[in-house]
Design a protein around this motif. Structure first.
Motif, short mmCIF file in Angstrom:
data_model
loop_
_atom_site.label_atom_id
_atom_site.label_comp_id
_atom_site.label_asym_id
_atom_site.label_seq_id
_atom_site.Cartn_x
_atom_site.Cartn_y
_atom_site.Cartn_z
N VAL A 26 32.37 37.48 37.49
CA VAL A 26 32.36 36.21 36.74
C VAL A 26 31.02 35.52 36.99
CG1 VAL A 26 33.49 33.99 36.35
CG2 VAL A 26 34.86 36.00 37.03
N THR A 27 30.33 35.12 35.91
CA THR A 27 29.04 34.43 36.02
C THR A 27 29.07 33.12 35.28
OG1 THR A 27 28.22 35.65 34.10
CG2 THR A 27 27.74 36.59 36.27
N ASP A 28 28.07 32.30 35.59
CA ASP A 28 27.89 31.01 34.91
C ASP A 28 27.24 31.27 33.56
OD1 ASP A 28 26.49 28.50 34.12
OD2 ASP A 28 27.29 27.77 36.03
N SER A 29 27.83 30.72 32.49
CA SER A 29 27.32 30.99 31.15
C SER A 29 25.97 30.34 30.89
CB SER A 29 28.32 30.51 30.09
OG SER A 29 28.50 29.10 30.18
N PRO A 36 26.19 34.27 39.61
CA PRO A 36 27.59 34.54 39.94
C PRO A 36 28.31 33.28 40.40
CG PRO A 36 26.15 35.38 41.67
CD PRO A 36 25.24 34.98 40.54
N ILE A 37 29.58 33.19 40.09
CA ILE A 37 30.40 32.04 40.49
C ILE A 37 31.41 32.51 41.55
CG2 ILE A 37 31.91 30.19 39.71
CD1 ILE A 37 30.93 30.66 36.88
N PRO A 38 31.24 32.05 42.77
CA PRO A 38 32.22 32.40 43.80
C PRO A 38 33.46 31.50 43.71
CG PRO A 38 30.48 31.10 44.77
CD PRO A 38 30.09 31.29 43.33
N GLY A 39 34.57 31.95 44.27
CA GLY A 39 35.77 31.12 44.38
C GLY A 39 36.54 30.93 43.10
N VAL A 40 36.29 31.73 42.10
CA VAL A 40 37.06 31.64 40.86
C VAL A 40 38.43 32.29 41.09
CG1 VAL A 40 37.20 32.29 38.43
CG2 VAL A 40 34.98 31.67 39.44
N GLN A 41 39.47 31.56 40.75
CA GLN A 41 40.81 32.14 40.83
C GLN A 41 41.05 33.04 39.62
OE1 GLN A 41 44.55 30.08 39.73
NE2 GLN A 41 45.06 30.24 41.91
N VAL A 42 41.41 34.28 39.91
CA VAL A 42 41.71 35.24 38.84
C VAL A 42 43.17 35.64 38.99
CG1 VAL A 42 41.00 37.35 37.69
CG2 VAL A 42 39.33 36.07 39.05
N ALA A 43 43.96 35.32 37.97
CA ALA A 43 45.40 35.63 37.99
C ALA A 43 45.69 36.74 36.98
CB ALA A 43 46.22 34.39 37.68
N ARG A 67 38.35 49.96 32.38
CA ARG A 67 36.98 49.69 32.82
C ARG A 67 36.90 48.26 33.36
NH1 ARG A 67 36.89 49.96 27.24
NH2 ARG A 67 36.35 48.01 26.17
N PRO A 68 35.89 47.95 34.20
CA PRO A 68 35.75 46.59 34.74
C PRO A 68 35.60 45.56 33.63
CG PRO A 68 34.34 48.13 35.92
CD PRO A 68 34.87 48.87 34.74
N PHE A 69 36.09 44.36 33.91
CA PHE A 69 35.97 43.28 32.93
C PHE A 69 35.09 42.18 33.51
CE2 PHE A 69 37.46 39.20 31.12
CZ PHE A 69 37.14 39.44 29.80
N ASN A 70 33.92 42.00 32.90
CA ASN A 70 32.98 40.96 33.29
C ASN A 70 33.07 39.84 32.26
OD1 ASN A 70 32.10 42.61 35.41
ND2 ASN A 70 30.58 43.59 34.08
N THR A 71 33.01 38.59 32.75
CA THR A 71 33.08 37.43 31.85
C THR A 71 32.22 36.31 32.42
OG1 THR A 71 34.61 35.98 30.67
CG2 THR A 71 35.10 36.43 32.99
N ASP A 72 32.06 35.24 31.63
CA ASP A 72 31.36 34.08 32.14
C ASP A 72 32.23 32.85 31.91
OD1 ASP A 72 31.08 33.34 29.43
OD2 ASP A 72 29.14 34.37 29.29
N MET A 73 31.88 31.74 32.63
CA MET A 73 32.60 30.49 32.50
C MET A 73 31.60 29.38 32.25
SD MET A 73 35.51 30.83 35.48
CE MET A 73 36.44 29.44 34.84
N THR A 74 32.01 28.43 31.43
CA THR A 74 31.12 27.34 31.04
C THR A 74 31.34 26.14 31.93
OG1 THR A 74 31.22 28.10 28.76
CG2 THR A 74 30.42 25.85 29.14
#
Length: 240
Positions: free
Chosen positions: A166-169, A174-181, A230-237
């Motif tokens: 997960v990265t910053d858009s 990279p964004i640490p501490g993101v909760q992934v459910a 396959r791995p899933f990469n995304t970003d958050m705004t």
């Protein structure tokens, strides 16, 4: 009713008890279980049934032979029954009385009871106590083998791994501490300092995986449905 098991059945005349008793005590001192009937059998008792059961429950019959046993109906029944049941009949000669013709083994002549017992030991085989220990160990090994076989065939398959980042858009950092459910919040993890997350999920692997990403200060990601191959990469705004 269960009948006890014995290493040795002593067939003897009660007139020879004074000689046979120390012999029995020496066998017991050496760890053998011995059937030694010192009680008189009352007329009318089902003695044949009682003695036959005792002989059947013993591994070896020691025939304490003398002029007294030669005329004993009880003794004749005992060694005859032992022969019929294929139990070894080992004679101990208390005097010079000839053995019955059906007993073909050579008797032990030693008159001292303790020394006679020592001479019989090599012919008695493993004691019941040792046999029971060996049987217990064998049973334990069989149960252990069965349990391992059952575990191998019924254990759940190993979990499968799913990862992503997960990265910053805005900054692409990279964004640490993101909760992934995953799977309606049944499984939850967090991104590390490099923005990576890892799931170890139980089998079977689904056709599609449902994920939700959340972190304070960032716009919440709508639930995503993705193939798990396959791995899933995304970003958050980030929120302004």
């Amino acid at each position: 009713m269960l009948f006890p098991r014995y290493d040795v059945f002593i067939s003897y005349s009660r007139q020879d008890t004074a000689v046979v008793q120390p012999f029995v005590e020496e066998l017991r001192r050496r760890g053998y279980t011995v059937f030694f009937d010192t009680q008189s059998i009352v007329v009318g008792d089902p003695w044949k049934q009682r003695l036959a059961r005792a002989v059947r429950s013993s591994r070896v019959c020691i025939l304490c032979w003398s002029q007294h046993t030669r005329d004993s109906e009880f003794v004749a029944f005992e060694y005859s029954r032992a022969e019929a049941l294929r139990r070894p009949v080992l004679p101990w000669l208390l005097d010079s009385t000839p053995l019955p013709s059906m007993v073909e083994l050579q008797g032990i002549l030693q008159s001292d009871p303790a020394k006679a017992a020592a001479l019989f030991v090599p012919h008695l085989g493993l004691k019941l106590s040792i046999r029971r220990t060996l049987q217990f160990c064998l049973l334990f090994l069989l149960l252990l083998t069965s349990a391992l076989a059952y575990w191998r065939t019924h254990r759940p398959p190993p979990p499968w791994e799913f990862t992503g980042r997960v990265t910053d858009s805005v900054t692409n950092l990279p964004i640490p501490g993101v909760q992934v459910a995953a799977e309606d919040h049944h499984f939850t993890t967090y991104t590390d300092s490099d923005g990576r997350y890892v799931f170890h999920l139980p089998q079977p692997k689904p056709k599609y995986l449902h994920l939700v990403f959340a972190k304070q200060g960032y716009k919440g990601e709508e639930p995503v449905t993705i193939p798990p191959d396959r791995p899933f990469n995304t970003d958050m705004t980030p929120l302004k």
